[in-house]
Design a protein around this motif. Sequence first.
Motif, PDB file in Angstrom:
ATOM      1  N   LYS A   1       0.813  -1.051   0.143  1.00 20.67           N
ATOM      2  CA  LYS A   1      -0.050  -0.005  -0.038  1.00 20.67           C
ATOM      3  C   LYS A   1       1.016   1.137   0.017  1.00 20.67           C
ATOM      4  CE  LYS A   1      -0.686   0.347   4.976  1.00 20.67           C
ATOM      5  NZ  LYS A   1       0.026   1.646   5.263  1.00 20.67           N
ATOM      6  N   CYS A   2       2.160   1.240   0.699  1.00 19.09           N
ATOM      7  CA  CYS A   2       3.110   2.255   0.478  1.00 19.09           C
ATOM      8  C   CYS A   2       3.584   2.998  -0.691  1.00 19.09           C
ATOM      9  CB  CYS A   2       4.229   2.178   1.362  1.00 19.09           C
ATOM     10  SG  CYS A   2       3.603   1.914   3.100  1.00 19.09           S
ATOM     11  N   GLN A   3       3.082   2.014  -1.758  1.00 18.16           N
ATOM     12  CA  GLN A   3       3.526   2.539  -3.146  1.00 18.16           C
ATOM     13  C   GLN A   3       2.711   3.566  -3.696  1.00 18.16           C
ATOM     14  OE1 GLN A   3       6.486   0.713  -2.978  1.00 18.16           O
ATOM     15  NE2 GLN A   3       6.276   0.130  -5.039  1.00 18.16           N
ATOM     16  N   LEU A   4       1.635   3.682  -3.069  1.00 18.90           N
ATOM     17  CA  LEU A   4       0.684   4.744  -3.481  1.00 18.90           C
ATOM     18  C   LEU A   4       0.726   5.745  -2.586  1.00 18.90           C
ATOM     19  CD1 LEU A   4      -2.624   2.916  -4.435  1.00 18.90           C
ATOM     20  CD2 LEU A   4      -1.061   4.015  -6.088  1.00 18.90           C
ATOM     21  N   GLY A   5       0.853   7.268  -2.952  1.00 17.08           N
ATOM     22  CA  GLY A   5       1.066   8.221  -2.092  1.00 17.08           C
ATOM     23  C   GLY A   5       0.376   9.520  -2.706  1.00 17.08           C
ATOM     24  N   GLY A   6      -0.108  10.720  -2.002  1.00 20.37           N
ATOM     25  CA  GLY A   6      -0.729  11.745  -2.552  1.00 20.37           C
ATOM     26  C   GLY A   6       0.123  12.875  -2.564  1.00 20.37           C
ATOM     27  N   PRO A   7      -0.433  13.989  -2.421  1.00 22.54           N
ATOM     28  CA  PRO A   7       0.184  15.158  -2.723  1.00 22.54           C
ATOM     29  C   PRO A   7       1.764  15.282  -1.885  1.00 22.54           C
ATOM     30  CG  PRO A   7      -2.180  15.738  -2.620  1.00 22.54           C
ATOM     31  CD  PRO A   7      -1.893  14.398  -2.053  1.00 22.54           C
ATOM     32  N   ILE A   8       1.534  14.964  -0.802  1.00 19.57           N
ATOM     33  CA  ILE A   8       2.747  14.811   0.148  1.00 19.57           C
ATOM     34  C   ILE A   8       3.917  14.277  -0.382  1.00 19.57           C
ATOM     35  CG2 ILE A   8       3.638  14.575   2.277  1.00 19.57           C
ATOM     36  CD1 ILE A   8       0.783  15.261   3.584  1.00 19.57           C
ATOM     37  N   LYS A   9       3.682  12.975  -0.918  1.00 18.65           N
ATOM     38  CA  LYS A   9       4.453  12.036  -1.346  1.00 18.65           C
ATOM     39  C   LYS A   9       5.035  12.611  -2.689  1.00 18.65           C
ATOM     40  CE  LYS A   9       5.865   7.404  -2.772  1.00 18.65           C
ATOM     41  NZ  LYS A   9       5.137   5.842  -2.730  1.00 18.65           N
ATOM     42  N   ILE A  10       3.986  13.286  -3.629  1.00 13.43           N
ATOM     43  CA  ILE A  10       4.462  13.791  -4.767  1.00 13.43           C
ATOM     44  C   ILE A  10       5.333  15.121  -4.581  1.00 13.43           C
ATOM     45  CG2 ILE A  10       3.525  15.114  -6.720  1.00 13.43           C
ATOM     46  CD1 ILE A  10       1.198  13.328  -6.552  1.00 13.43           C
ATOM     47  N   ALA A  11       5.088  15.871  -3.422  1.00 10.92           N
ATOM     48  CA  ALA A  11       5.827  17.061  -3.141  1.00 10.92           C
ATOM     49  C   ALA A  11       7.306  16.799  -2.910  1.00 10.92           C
ATOM     50  CB  ALA A  11       5.625  17.779  -2.241  1.00 10.92           C
ATOM     51  N   LYS A  12       7.407  15.669  -1.982  1.00  8.40           N
ATOM     52  CA  LYS A  12       8.698  15.084  -1.409  1.00  8.40           C
ATOM     53  C   LYS A  12       9.596  14.509  -2.902  1.00  8.40           C
ATOM     54  CE  LYS A  12      10.763  11.486   1.022  1.00  8.40           C
ATOM     55  NZ  LYS A  12      10.754  10.010   1.948  1.00  8.40           N
TER      56      LYS A  12
ATOM     57  N   VAL B   1      -4.554   7.965   0.320  1.00  7.55           N
ATOM     58  CA  VAL B   1      -3.281   8.248  -0.049  1.00  7.55           C
ATOM     59  C   VAL B   1      -2.791   9.407   0.823  1.00  7.55           C
ATOM     60  CG1 VAL B   1      -3.513   7.580  -2.103  1.00  7.55           C
ATOM     61  CG2 VAL B   1      -4.100   9.838  -1.887  1.00  7.55           C
ATOM     62  N   PHE B   2      -3.769  10.001   1.578  1.00  5.88           N
ATOM     63  CA  PHE B   2      -3.273  11.327   2.482  1.00  5.88           C
ATOM     64  C   PHE B   2      -3.092  10.454   3.756  1.00  5.88           C
ATOM     65  CE2 PHE B   2      -5.216  14.909   0.238  1.00  5.88           C
ATOM     66  CZ  PHE B   2      -4.419  15.797   0.326  1.00  5.88           C
ATOM     67  N   TRP B   3      -3.642   9.451   4.007  1.00  4.08           N
ATOM     68  CA  TRP B   3      -3.252   8.656   5.399  1.00  4.08           C
ATOM     69  C   TRP B   3      -1.793   8.143   5.131  1.00  4.08           C
ATOM     70  CZ3 TRP B   3      -4.725   8.002  10.271  1.00  4.08           C
ATOM     71  CH2 TRP B   3      -4.163   6.902  10.934  1.00  4.08           C
ATOM     72  N   ASN B   4      -1.789   7.502   3.917  1.00  3.38           N
ATOM     73  CA  ASN B   4      -0.307   6.939   3.499  1.00  3.38           C
ATOM     74  C   ASN B   4       0.676   8.118   3.830  1.00  3.38           C
ATOM     75  OD1 ASN B   4      -1.083   4.438   3.124  1.00  3.38           O
ATOM     76  ND2 ASN B   4      -0.650   4.330   0.728  1.00  3.38           N
ATOM     77  N   ASP B   5       0.481   9.070   3.118  1.00  2.00           N
ATOM     78  CA  ASP B   5       1.324  10.276   3.337  1.00  2.00           C
ATOM     79  C   ASP B   5       1.841  10.718   4.649  1.00  2.00           C
ATOM     80  OD1 ASP B   5       1.610  10.590   0.582  1.00  2.00           O
ATOM     81  OD2 ASP B   5       0.502  12.184   0.459  1.00  2.00           O
TER      82      ASP B   5
END
Length: 379
Positions: free
Chosen positions: A284-295, A371-375
């Motif tokens: 599941k950690c392969q999916l991310g949202g805006p925070i992961k994209i920003a990183k 995805v926000f929770w993942n982030d």
Amino acid sequence: MTDFLASIVGSESLLVGTVIPFLFVLTVVVFVHEMGHYLVGRWCGIGVNAFSIGFGPELVGFTDRRGTRWKLCAIPLGGYVKFVGDMNATSTPDAEEIDKLSPAERRIAFHTQPVWKRALTVVAGPMFNFLLTIAVFAVFFSVYGRVVSEPMVAEVRAGTPAAAAGFMPGDRFVTVDGHQIETFDDVRRFVSGRTGDPLVFVMLRDGKEIELKATPEVMEQEDALGNKVKVGVIGVVNSQELGQPRIITYSVPGALAEAVRQTGQSLERIGNFLKRFAVGREDKCQLGGPIKIAKMSGQAANLGFEMLVQLVAGLSLGIGFLNLLPIPPLDGGHLVFYAVEAAIGRPVSERAMEMVYRVGFLMVLGFMGFVFWNDLFGC
């Protein structure tokens, strides 16, 4: 004071090192997507009230001679094109509101157009995302070529699926699960996304083809940006001696053809990942949202503008694919309704559309929450 300014605007600061690259990546991808809707919609004779990058309060904007308001809004997490006759966020038709349009507005309103024009306008957004990816790949292939290695086994790691299956140094991959192998990258591509799936390998050994069976196991590796990712491996290693790495150069038409091929392969990988993810076979950690994209945007920017552009291409491909999923209010959901309309000869009832859109909207919100929770907490 110098240290304080550096912490705000220095190359390692949050603003310059992460926020600005993130806004660049997202703005380019969103702009291209919405420009696809806009250009094809205008070509189909549909009027456009607004073209927005971002949501919420308008920061800056102008109105062109056709009456379209071009604007940049405060929340930079998307964008939209508002066509004449669009009365709500889901672009579902509202008979009462359409009746309020003037005859001139009705002629260019979105919902009064033939179904093929509406479908073409909707699908243009994801298609432009794919074209952006193809364009980036084509430029890189034409300028830098592509490094490839022969699909040879130089080493078999002990205790791995390859060792158990009987792979030996000097073996050459011929096919993987029926797919022809030309380079060692082809092997990686077919194996990395198939963790837990028994695969059939046809190998060339001493001039004869033999068949081996192995099941890729999960292994944590670093991607090009330095992030930890989990991929499937069988435990074979290539080498410079056996792999004989070389650079393939391309003419402009050749680079374009290779870019189309690589984009198609990437779309196939995304589709396979989502199918496996849906049944719980992917991390599941392969999916991310805006925070992961920003990183990732900050990491790519630190590696250079070229890496940032490659991230734009990858994100554009993913956004285009996700938008084609048959879930309202995504573009794919609209296309399903248009397909039904074309089949039965009349639009789907407003009541049915509203019910489906509510369910789809909840699904999209649930995915965004995931995805926000993942982030923030999950990974």
